[in-house]
Design a protein around this motif. Structure first.
Motif, PDB file in Angstrom:
ATOM      1  N   THR A  36       1.476  -1.079   0.101  1.00 21.45           N
ATOM      2  CA  THR A  36      -0.037   0.310   0.182  1.00 21.45           C
ATOM      3  C   THR A  36       1.244   1.155   0.005  1.00 21.45           C
ATOM      4  OG1 THR A  36      -0.511   0.052   2.419  1.00 21.45           O
ATOM      5  CG2 THR A  36      -1.785  -0.814   0.809  1.00 21.45           C
ATOM      6  N   GLY A  37       2.446   1.088   0.376  1.00 22.38           N
ATOM      7  CA  GLY A  37       3.236   2.014   0.030  1.00 22.38           C
ATOM      8  C   GLY A  37       3.251   2.720  -1.147  1.00 22.38           C
ATOM      9  N   ASP A  38       3.781   3.379  -1.439  1.00 20.78           N
ATOM     10  CA  ASP A  38       4.688   4.735  -2.499  1.00 20.78           C
ATOM     11  C   ASP A  38       5.740   5.500  -2.854  1.00 20.78           C
ATOM     12  OD1 ASP A  38       4.212   5.465  -5.268  1.00 20.78           O
ATOM     13  OD2 ASP A  38       1.825   6.550  -4.837  1.00 20.78           O
ATOM     14  N   LEU A  39       6.196   4.793  -3.690  1.00 19.59           N
ATOM     15  CA  LEU A  39       7.603   5.457  -3.914  1.00 19.59           C
ATOM     16  C   LEU A  39       7.951   6.809  -3.936  1.00 19.59           C
ATOM     17  CD1 LEU A  39      10.823   4.141  -4.030  1.00 19.59           C
ATOM     18  CD2 LEU A  39      10.543   4.261  -6.237  1.00 19.59           C
ATOM     19  N   LYS A  40       6.867   6.904  -4.318  1.00 23.46           N
ATOM     20  CA  LYS A  40       7.208   8.724  -4.197  1.00 23.46           C
ATOM     21  C   LYS A  40       6.706   9.354  -2.948  1.00 23.46           C
ATOM     22  CE  LYS A  40       1.855  10.010  -4.787  1.00 23.46           C
ATOM     23  NZ  LYS A  40       0.783  10.698  -5.701  1.00 23.46           N
ATOM     24  N   ASN A  41       6.060   8.929  -2.074  1.00 25.43           N
ATOM     25  CA  ASN A  41       6.263   9.474  -0.951  1.00 25.43           C
ATOM     26  C   ASN A  41       7.749   9.751  -0.160  1.00 25.43           C
ATOM     27  OD1 ASN A  41       3.279   9.800  -0.418  1.00 25.43           O
ATOM     28  ND2 ASN A  41       3.336   7.785   0.765  1.00 25.43           N
ATOM     29  N   ILE A  42       8.462   9.084  -0.205  1.00 28.33           N
ATOM     30  CA  ILE A  42       9.605   8.624  -0.307  1.00 28.33           C
ATOM     31  C   ILE A  42      10.922   8.935  -1.176  1.00 28.33           C
ATOM     32  CG2 ILE A  42       9.752   7.266   2.363  1.00 28.33           C
ATOM     33  CD1 ILE A  42      10.470   5.216   0.299  1.00 28.33           C
ATOM     34  N   ASN A  43      10.340   9.579  -2.045  1.00 28.96           N
ATOM     35  CA  ASN A  43      11.554  10.286  -3.086  1.00 28.96           C
ATOM     36  C   ASN A  43      12.693  10.429  -3.297  1.00 28.96           C
ATOM     37  OD1 ASN A  43      11.036   7.685  -5.753  1.00 28.96           O
ATOM     38  ND2 ASN A  43       9.537   9.552  -6.875  1.00 28.96           N
ATOM     39  N   HIS A  44      12.262  11.483  -2.924  1.00 29.93           N
ATOM     40  CA  HIS A  44      13.135  13.332  -1.901  1.00 29.93           C
ATOM     41  C   HIS A  44      13.743  12.919  -1.365  1.00 29.93           C
ATOM     42  CE1 HIS A  44      10.310  12.630   1.106  1.00 29.93           C
ATOM     43  NE2 HIS A  44      10.595  13.207   1.816  1.00 29.93           N
ATOM     44  N   LEU A  45      14.121  11.540  -0.431  1.00 30.12           N
ATOM     45  CA  LEU A  45      14.890  10.612   0.577  1.00 30.12           C
ATOM     46  C   LEU A  45      16.169   9.243   0.026  1.00 30.12           C
ATOM     47  CD1 LEU A  45      12.519  10.151   3.426  1.00 30.12           C
ATOM     48  CD2 LEU A  45      14.242  12.042   3.047  1.00 30.12           C
ATOM     49  N   LEU A  46      15.692   9.574  -1.173  1.00 33.54           N
ATOM     50  CA  LEU A  46      16.182   8.355  -1.895  1.00 33.54           C
ATOM     51  C   LEU A  46      17.848   8.755  -1.523  1.00 33.54           C
ATOM     52  CD1 LEU A  46      14.160   7.079  -4.644  1.00 33.54           C
ATOM     53  CD2 LEU A  46      14.026   5.741  -2.053  1.00 33.54           C
ATOM     54  N   ASN A  47      18.181   9.933  -2.308  1.00 36.06           N
ATOM     55  CA  ASN A  47      19.832  10.320  -2.506  1.00 36.06           C
ATOM     56  C   ASN A  47      20.537  10.817  -1.149  1.00 36.06           C
ATOM     57  OD1 ASN A  47      19.824   9.032  -4.804  1.00 36.06           O
ATOM     58  ND2 ASN A  47      19.029  10.820  -5.963  1.00 36.06           N
ATOM     59  N   HIS A  48      19.561  10.661  -0.183  1.00 33.06           N
ATOM     60  CA  HIS A  48      19.532  10.919   0.929  1.00 33.06           C
ATOM     61  C   HIS A  48      21.289  10.269   2.105  1.00 33.06           C
ATOM     62  CE1 HIS A  48      20.182  12.946   5.071  1.00 33.06           C
ATOM     63  NE2 HIS A  48      19.308  14.234   4.654  1.00 33.06           N
ATOM     64  N   PRO A  49      22.046  11.219   2.235  1.00 35.04           N
ATOM     65  CA  PRO A  49      23.230  10.210   2.940  1.00 35.04           C
ATOM     66  C   PRO A  49      23.152   9.180   4.321  1.00 35.04           C
ATOM     67  CG  PRO A  49      23.726  12.590   3.699  1.00 35.04           C
ATOM     68  CD  PRO A  49      22.826  12.878   2.182  1.00 35.04           C
TER      69      PRO A  49
END
Length: 328
Positions: A36-49
């Motif tokens: 039920t989760g959506d990748l777009k909700n955490i897209n902004h974090l994917l490249n965060h160190p």
């Protein structure tokens, strides 16, 4: 840096918790199987160190390399549309999933916070609902798969605390809303706003006199954060006690959106609670917490989020194929 595992990280509430813990200087491991989760909700974090994403179903054995200091278990379908479609997986994530994560917490000597829900109170006979109320739940009704999964979750968490001395926390979450909610997921706010934006009539189930109490997501996250770092092991209600009938709330939505839809009425689903209002006296006393965002302010922010969605997203069906994600 302290490391925290957040399950259900791509969900509405899980993604906001990821933001909070990164902002507070944690190394965050987000885990989700994207039922039920959506990748777009955490897209902004994917490249965060300080963020790592692991795609995994917590009903299977969970392994994390290295130190782990905290676990927040938020993996679960939370909307009626979802848990009625995948009832067995809903029960499994509350039972097997919770068992796996409690075992991980024990192995890592980590503190674990379990996301419970106001649904443990069922259709309450006590109003408002305080933590010492045991609830009125139909164990074999259609909603029982969610209600009982959460009730079991609380029981096994307390068993691990008492038997193993595990550091545990339990939050009972009342209706929460804000950006990143899914449209058409069966919950009141996205359903009403989605209908208004599409020019559809607003649908009320029952006579509209049933009540809900809506807590804005930033308030909810702050309450959860404070509870994690408290010394209290028993369940704590986190929600907004400002209560409103569904009928009056529909009128607020029409006013907010500037639309002129009619309100239509349909049959109330079985076991749908007629009253929902948290008693937050304990949270005030223990955590010095209470909600700060008014419904007017929170709904404006939420409406702006939904209004920013593309026409495709606004009209997208929520009939998701769950079978490719899960084993039942």
């Amino acid at each position: 840096m302290k490391r925290v595992l957040i399950t259900g990280a791509a969900g509405f509430l899980g993604s906001h918790l990821c933001d909070k813990f990164i902002d507070e200087g944690f190394q965050v491991i987000g885990m989700d199987n994207f039922i039920t989760g959506d990748l777009k909700n955490i897209n902004h974090l994917l490249n965060h160190p300080h963020f790592q994403l692991i795609e995994h179903d917590v009903t299977e054995f969970v392994k994390i390399e290295g130190e782990l200091h905290y676990i927040l278990h938020f993996a679960s379908p939370a909307s009626p549309i979802d848990y009625l479609k995948i009832p067995i997986q809903t029960l499994k994530v509350g039972s097997l999933g919770t068992h796996n994560l409690l075992g991980l917490a024990k192995a890592k000597k980590a503190r674990i916070l379990i996301a419970s829900t106001s649904e443990v109170y069922g259709d309450p006979l006590v109003h408002p609902q305080s933590e010492d109320y045991y609830g009125n739940v139909n164990t074999i009704g259609p909603r029982g798969v969610y209600d009982e999964a959460k009730r079991f979750q609380e029981s096994i968490t307390m068993a691990y605390h008492r038997f193993h001395g595990l550091e545990t926390r339990i939050v009972r979450i009342f209706n929460t809303y804000g950006p990143r909610m899914r449209l058409n997921d069966g919950r009141v706010i996205p359903a009403f706003i989605g209908q208004a934006l599409r020019g559809e009539n607003l649908t009320i189930f029952g006579d509209g006199l049933q009540t809900r109490s809506f807590c804005y997501v930033s308030d909810q996250v702050e309450g959860i954060y404070k509870l994690l770092f408290s010394d209290y092991v028993y369940p704590v209600n986190i929600g907004n006690p400002s209560e409103i009938t569904i009928k009056d709330f529909a009128d607020e939505i029409i006013k907010l959106t500037g639309t002129h839809q009619k309100v239509i009425y349909k049959e109330l689903p079985k076991d749908d609670p007629l009253q929902r209002q948290p008693d937050i006296s304990l949270a005030k006393k223990l955590l010095n917490w209470e909600p700060k965002v008014s419904r007017e302010e929170g709904m404006f922010k939420t409406y702006q989020y939904f209004k920013s969605l593309s026409k495709e997203e606004l009209h997208k069906s929520e009939h998701k194929d769950f079978t490719k994600h899960i084993k039942i």
